[in-house]
Every structure is written in structure tokens, then in C-alpha cells.
Design an enzyme around this catalytic site. Structure first.
Site, PDB file in Angstrom:
ATOM      1  N   SER A 145       0.829  -1.212   0.000  1.00 53.39           N
ATOM      2  CA  SER A 145       0.000   0.000   0.000  1.00 53.39           C
ATOM      3  C   SER A 145       0.864   1.263   0.000  1.00 53.39           C
ATOM      4  O   SER A 145       1.739   1.423  -0.842  1.00 53.39           O
ATOM      5  CB  SER A 145      -0.947  -0.047   1.203  1.00 53.39           C
ATOM      6  OG  SER A 145      -1.953   0.939   1.089  1.00 53.39           O
ATOM      7  N   HIS A 188      -8.024  -4.976  -0.766  1.00 49.52           N
ATOM      8  CA  HIS A 188      -6.835  -4.135  -0.914  1.00 49.52           C
ATOM      9  C   HIS A 188      -5.560  -4.950  -0.714  1.00 49.52           C
ATOM     10  O   HIS A 188      -4.666  -4.917  -1.549  1.00 49.52           O
ATOM     11  CB  HIS A 188      -6.902  -2.983   0.087  1.00 49.52           C
ATOM     12  CG  HIS A 188      -5.736  -2.054   0.029  1.00 49.52           C
ATOM     13  ND1 HIS A 188      -5.248  -1.543  -1.160  1.00 49.52           N
ATOM     14  CD2 HIS A 188      -4.934  -1.551   0.997  1.00 49.52           C
ATOM     15  CE1 HIS A 188      -4.221  -0.757  -0.912  1.00 49.52           C
ATOM     16  NE2 HIS A 188      -3.998  -0.748   0.378  1.00 49.52           N
ATOM     17  N   ASP A 213      -9.377  -3.068  -6.780  1.00 47.06           N
ATOM     18  CA  ASP A 213      -8.946  -2.384  -5.568  1.00 47.06           C
ATOM     19  C   ASP A 213      -9.414  -0.926  -5.611  1.00 47.06           C
ATOM     20  O   ASP A 213      -9.039  -0.157  -6.502  1.00 47.06           O
ATOM     21  CB  ASP A 213      -7.417  -2.433  -5.482  1.00 47.06           C
ATOM     22  CG  ASP A 213      -6.873  -1.954  -4.143  1.00 47.06           C
ATOM     23  OD1 ASP A 213      -7.592  -1.210  -3.448  1.00 47.06           O
ATOM     24  OD2 ASP A 213      -5.735  -2.306  -3.809  1.00 47.06           O
TER      25      ASP A 213
END
EC number: 3.4.21.-
Length: 637
Positions: free
Chosen positions: A469, A600, A555
Site C-alpha cells: 500500500s 486491498h 482495488d
């Protein structure tokens, strides 16, 4: 301690091949509520796993491999609510089951984020819940069931940069509506004895002021950063005079301290802390304001909180990336901390954990946590896997991961770099690595890797860097600025195109994240600063480390478009550099692995874990035979 013994026995008798993450479990009244197979069940005896009552079959929702993420039981056990999710999506469904001789699903609500039960003046159960749309959570609803069924929205947050979640105080006296962005919060109280009354505002939001609320004996205990220094401190005030001018300072933290969590008991308040990269528990006696500070074992890197209703004990778990969670209990009556007894994990003798510091360019000391085998010789020739995050004031994840354990067993060195932008040393540590100070995190990461190499931990040709991320920002930036420090990189759902993403206000998180990255659409200073470090903007023809990227098709947090654009531009730059270099140049590999689904990060994906480890071993020229054999002990293939 009986419960701990049961868990230990179960782990010892369970084949390692059946390693799995245990889902939500809640104790209420005389029952334990949990997931068994594809069902929500409850049992009177937590030690008798074969004697349970099925409350709801998750297959009725027609979801792909659903699991229970959270359970809440109504005060008088007439109803139970459970949030159901799947691994490939962040969307969730909240079901409400009526508990009777024939349990039946009373209602279901889509896209629920947080939810709590209270009981009104007429002994009726009221479910409060927040509704999430496009990753934004702005609406609060309340619902009743049975003969007096209703469902109404009673609060909507108008500012799109804020997020709303619910929390029930430990004594169930108040339900709190928490309205937050990255730097500011506002809390409203709903009286647990009269939940239909209008909520009461504790303190109107003040930019830069964060606060969280607990309750005990008609007093509010407020964890807040108000005042100097702007780190968290504990304050309190009477529940009927909640405004900020009535807050009295009760307890302050040491410098460089991260408040991980707070738990409230009848006569004690327990603070879970991280100070100078070590874990502590502070037990505050509320009758005499005494403080007992307990330094926890040096191997421990993270807490796992226990949903506990026992007023006499405070149980919790400690873990590290290479060691499974271990139970501890603080007993208030004896004033002592007890640890789970029995089988001692062999990793305690076969590995070492070190805590070192690197000096960044501006002289700031940056903590690192390092793991390696005790009997490793010539560490300079061992492979090194560096972890980094450095965003949102969040700590670098250091929960137990079996694949990390296997890497250490196979001779790898693991290094966790707690750079600025994260939260390991408190709120200022975050502030010093966000907005127009984001480059501090990059300087910290560079200093950490150079310090590791300088102190004999591996070398550039055997060094890999990994992140997920927002950690991808620092990793991508380092690949542009100092690619010679690395041989390989693995990224998962990485944030790589900061500038274009933050200029697109149609994306769900752009407005919410202006406090972290800045507003390049309206602020030229922010725009120019982001251009200095944005991974996508700074790709150039040069030698890069090999890079493996795992991305997810749908996502919503990190759009696939930005990752694909980054990958294409990187490949073009590598090809251009290869042409200029001439024959004999060994170009790095760039792999983009696009997985289906809309989640995610899927932490326990065996396919992802296998692909990443295979990539690392091939790029570093290592023999992977034993590592995959050992992985089979932990993961089901």
C-alpha cells in the site's frame, strides 16, 4: 488461565499443516459465539467444541468463502449481529439473528462498517450501525426488530474528509460516535440508558486535536493530544461537563511513546505502549492514582487485544513477525503479570532479535528491529529482506507471519525500518514524515539500509525491499534515487502515482487523504513537493532492481490504473537504459501479477506468498528447495 491451557493444548495437537487464522469470537452471558465451518454458532461450554448450536448458515448469503469479521450480542441475548466479509472484497454484510428455539435471520444490512447494541428505556434492543459507500463512512443508522421494527438514519457527516465509526464504552454506559480525519476528531455521546435522546457533543472539532473517550463512574477518560507537547495524554472530566475547558490532566506519556491502546476496568486503567521500540504496559490504579509500568519481553513487537469482560484480569497477547502470539494476563488483585506456561517456541533459542538505530541525514535516530538465526555465520553473505511503511501515523506491521518465520529458518535476515511518517515514536514521528516532510521518510529508509550494510548485515546484491500500500511510495522513491542499494523488490497493492491520484477528486479517498499527502490541485507548493518524490513522476533510464508487484483488479484504495501506468513507464525506462548500455547488460525483471477481486491486501493468500518468495529466491540466486518444504508445514497448498 484455563482458556490459555485449552488454546495451548489445541495448538500442540493440531498438525502444523492446518495452521490458520482464527476468526471472531465473543463471550456474552453463558455463551461463546464464534464461526464453525460456514456457520455462526454458539456454545455453552467453550471447551466442548463439538457441542454447539447453529444460529445461521453463511452459505445462505451466496458469497464466495464468507467469514465472520465481527460479532456483537444484544444486552439481553435476544439478538446477535455479525458482520460477514469475503477475502476478495472489502464490502460487508451485517446480519441480525433472533435467538430462540429456532434461530432465524431477522434482518440484513449491506455495507456496514461498525455496529453496536444498546437497550432503551422499554427494554428494547437497538442496533446502531454506520453505512459505508465507496470507502467513505458518513451515515449512522439505528434499528429495532420484532413487533416494533424500524430503521432510520439519524446522523450524516457533511465533510467528505471525515470518517465515522461507533464505539461502545467498556461499561456500556455510552455509545460514542467518533468523527475523524487524519489529524482531527469530534465525539458525540449517546446515553446507553436513553438511546433515543439526541446525542451530546463532547467537544467540537478543533483542527489538529485528536481525542478518544472511555467512561467509568460518571467520569469521562479522554485520550488526547491537546496542549503541549502535542502527543497523547490522558485527561478526565465529569460526564455531565464534557467540554474541553473542563478536562483535567491525569497522566502523561514519556517522549517518543506510541499509545497502542487503552482498556478500562472498574478500578484500573491499562495503557498499552511502545516506547523506544520496546513494548510496555502501564497499569493505573484509579482509586489512588498509582502507576505500575511493566516492561515486556524484548522479543515482543506487537499487541493483540482481548475482548475481555472479566473485571479482575487484563488478558492480551504478544507477537512478533517470526513468533506466534503468546498469552499474558495481568491480575489486578496480585499486581502481577502472568505468562502462558507450557510449550516454549523453539524460535526463542534459534533466533535473535536486535534493536538498532540508523542516523538519518538530519541527525535523527531511526529505530530498526532485526531478526536472524542465532547460529548464522558471516552475516554479510546472508540475504536481507527490509520492510518499510512510513505513512498515516501507522506502525509497520509486525504481526506473526509464517512465511517470515520460514525465511529466518532458511538463513535470511529480516529488518523492519520504523521511518518517519509512521507512528512508532508517537504523533510527532508521523508529523515529521507527512505533507512537505515526506522526504524525511525516504532519507530514513536510505540511512537504515546503509547502516545495515555498514554493520555487516548482508550486502546490496543480496538485499531485497518489501512494502504494501502506502509503503510503496518510499520503496518506489528509493528505487529511483538509490537503486544500487537493492537487488530485488516486492510490492503489494502499492501506491506509486501520488500526484495524479491526489489530483483526482473523484476517487473515494482523495479528499480524506489531503492531510497526509497535501492538495496538489490547489496548492502549488504541495504539487511541486510531491513531484520531488512521487515514484511514477521520477522514473528515468537507469539500472533498477528487479520488481515484483501484486495488484488487485478492483482495488478501490489503490486504483489498478496507476500501478499499470507505473509498470509500463518503468519497463520503457529499463529498455532505454539497456539500449544505451549495450550488449551484455542484464536487465532487471519487472513482474505485474494482477489478482482478481476487490480487496486491498490479502495477507493470507498462499498463491501470493508463494509467488513472492519464488521471485526473491530466483532474483538473489538462492536455492529454494528447503524453504518451500518448510512452508508446507504452515500453509495449506
Amino acid at each position: 488461565m484455563d482458556a490459555f491451557e485449552k488454546v495451548r493444548t489445541k495448538l500442540e495437537t493440531q498438525p502444523q499443516e492446518e495452521y490458520e487464522i482464527i476468526n471472531a469470537e465473543v463471550k456474552h452471558g453463558g455463551f461463546v459465539y464464534y464461526q464453525e465451518g460456514c456457520c455462526l454458532v454458539r456454545s455453552k461450554d467453550e471447551e466442548d467444541n463439538d457441542n454447539y448450536e447453529v444460529l445461521f448458515n453463511l452459505e445462505e448469503l451466496k458469497l464466495d468463502q464468507p467469514f465472520i469479521d465481527c460479532i456483537r450480542v444484544a444486552p439481553d441475548e435476544k439478538y446477535v449481529a455479525a458482520k460477514i466479509r469475503t477475502e476478495d472484497s472489502e464490502a460487508s454484510t451485517c446480519i441480525v439473528v433472533k435467538l430462540s428455539d429456532q434461530p432465524v435471520m431477522e434482518a440484513s444490512f449491506p455495507n456496514v462498517s461498525s455496529f453496536e447494541w444498546v437497550k432503551d428505556e422499554e427494554e428494547e434492543d437497538v442496533l446502531f450501525y454506520t453505512f459505508q459507500r465507496n470507502l467513505r463512512c458518513h451515515d449512522v443508522y439505528r434499528a429495532t426488530f420484532g413487533d416494533n421494527k424500524r430503521n432510520e438514519r439519524f446522523y450524516t457527516e457533511k465533510d467528505p474528509s471525515y470518517f465515522v465509526f461507533l464505539y461502545l464504552t467498556k461499561d456500556s454506559r455510552f455509545l460514542t460516535i467518533n468523527i475523524m480525519n487524519k489529524t482531527t476528531s469530534e465525539v458525540w455521546l449517546i446515553d446507553g440508558l436513553s438511546p433515543w435522546d439526541p446525542p451530546v457533543l463532547i467537544q467540537k472539532r478543533i483542527h489538529g486535536v485528536l481525542y478518544y473517550v472511555e467512561h467509568r463512574d460518571d467520569e469521562l477518560y479522554i485520550l488526547t493530544n491537546v496542549g503541549e507537547p502535542t502527543e497523547f495524554k490522558l485527561m478526565r472530566t465529569a460526564a455531565d461537563t464534557p467540554a474541553i475547558m473542563n478536562w483535567d490532566l491525569f497522566f502523561t506519556m514519556k517522549r517518543n511513546t506510541k499509545v497502542v491502546d487503552l482498556d478500562m476496568f472498574k478500578d484500573h486503567c491499562v495503557l498499552f505502549l511502545k516506547h523506544s521500540n520496546l513494548l510496555y504496559v502501564n497499569v493505573i490504579g484509579l482509586a489512588d492514582d498509582s502507576v505500575r509500568s511493566l516492561k515486556l519481553p524484548p522479543w515482543a513487537c506487537g499487541f493483540i487485544m482481548d475482548t475481555n469482560s472479566d473485571p479482575k484480569n487484563c488478558p492480551f497477547q504478544l507477537c512478533s513477525p517470526i513468533r506466534p502470539p503468546k498469552y499474558y494476563t495481568y491480575k489486578f488483585a496480585e499486581g502481577k503479570l502472568f505468562e502462558e506456561t507450557g510449550h516454549e517456541d523453539p524460535i526463542t533459542k534459534t533466533s535473535r532479535v536486535l534493536r538498532l538505530e540508523a542516523k538519518s541525514k538530519d541527525g535523527k535516530s531511526v529505530p530498526m528491529t532485526i531478526f536472524h538465526k542465532t547460529d548464522s555465520e558471516d552475516l554479510q553473505k546472508k540475504p536481507l529482506l527490509v520492510h518499510v511503511y512510513g505513512a498515516y501515523g501507522m506502525d509497520l506491521k509486525m504481526n506473526f507471519r509464517p512465511e517470515r518465520r520460514v525465511l529466518v529458518d532458511d538463513g535470511w535476515i529480516l529488518a523492519y525500518c520504523h521511518v518517519r511518517g509512521g507512528g512508532e515514536l508517537g504523533l510527532q514521528w508521523h508529523a515529521d514524515g507527512r505533507l512537505t516532510k515526506k522526504l524525511n521518510g525516504l532519507a530514513d529508509l536510505e540511512a537504515c539500509i546503509k547502516t545495515l550494510h555498514g554493520q555487516g548485515f548482508s550486502q546490496p546484491s543480496l538485499t531485497a525491499l518489501t512494502a504494501f500500500s502506502a509503503g510503496g511510495v518510499l520503496v518506489g522513491a528509493l528505487c529511483n534515487s538509490n537503486p544500487e542499494l537493492l537487488r530485488a523488490v516486492t510490492l503489494e497493492a502499492p501506491f506509486l502515482d501520488v500526484l495524479n491520484t491526489m489530483m483526482d477528486t473523484t476517487l473515494p479517498l482523495t479528499l480524506e487523504e489531503l492531510e497526509e499527502w497535501g492538495n496538489p490541485s490547489s496548492d502549488e507548493k504541495h504539487k511541486n513537493y510531491i513531484k520531488r518524490y512521487c515514484p511514477y513522476q521520477n522514473i528515468k533510464p537507469q539500472h533498477y532492481p528487479s520488481i515484483h508487484i501484486t495488484a488487485y483488479e478492483n482495488d478501490e484504495r489503490v486504483p489498478l490504473k496507476g500501478i499499470v501506468s507505473y509498470t509500463d513507464k518503468l519497463k520503457e525506462a529499463i529498455m532505454e537504459h539497456a539500449k544505451d548500455t549495450g550488449e551484455g547488460y542484464q536487465a532487471p525483471n519487472v513482474v505485474l501479477d494482477i489478482q482478481p477481486g476487490g480487496n486491498h491486501v490479502i495477507e493470507d493468500s498462499h498463491k501470493k506468498i508463494t509467488a513472492q518468495i519464488k521471485f526473491l529466491y530466483e532474483e538473489l540466486g538462492l536455492d529454494s528447495t528447503s524453504v518451500f518444504e518448510n512452508l508446507k508445514k504452515y500453509l495449506k497448498f
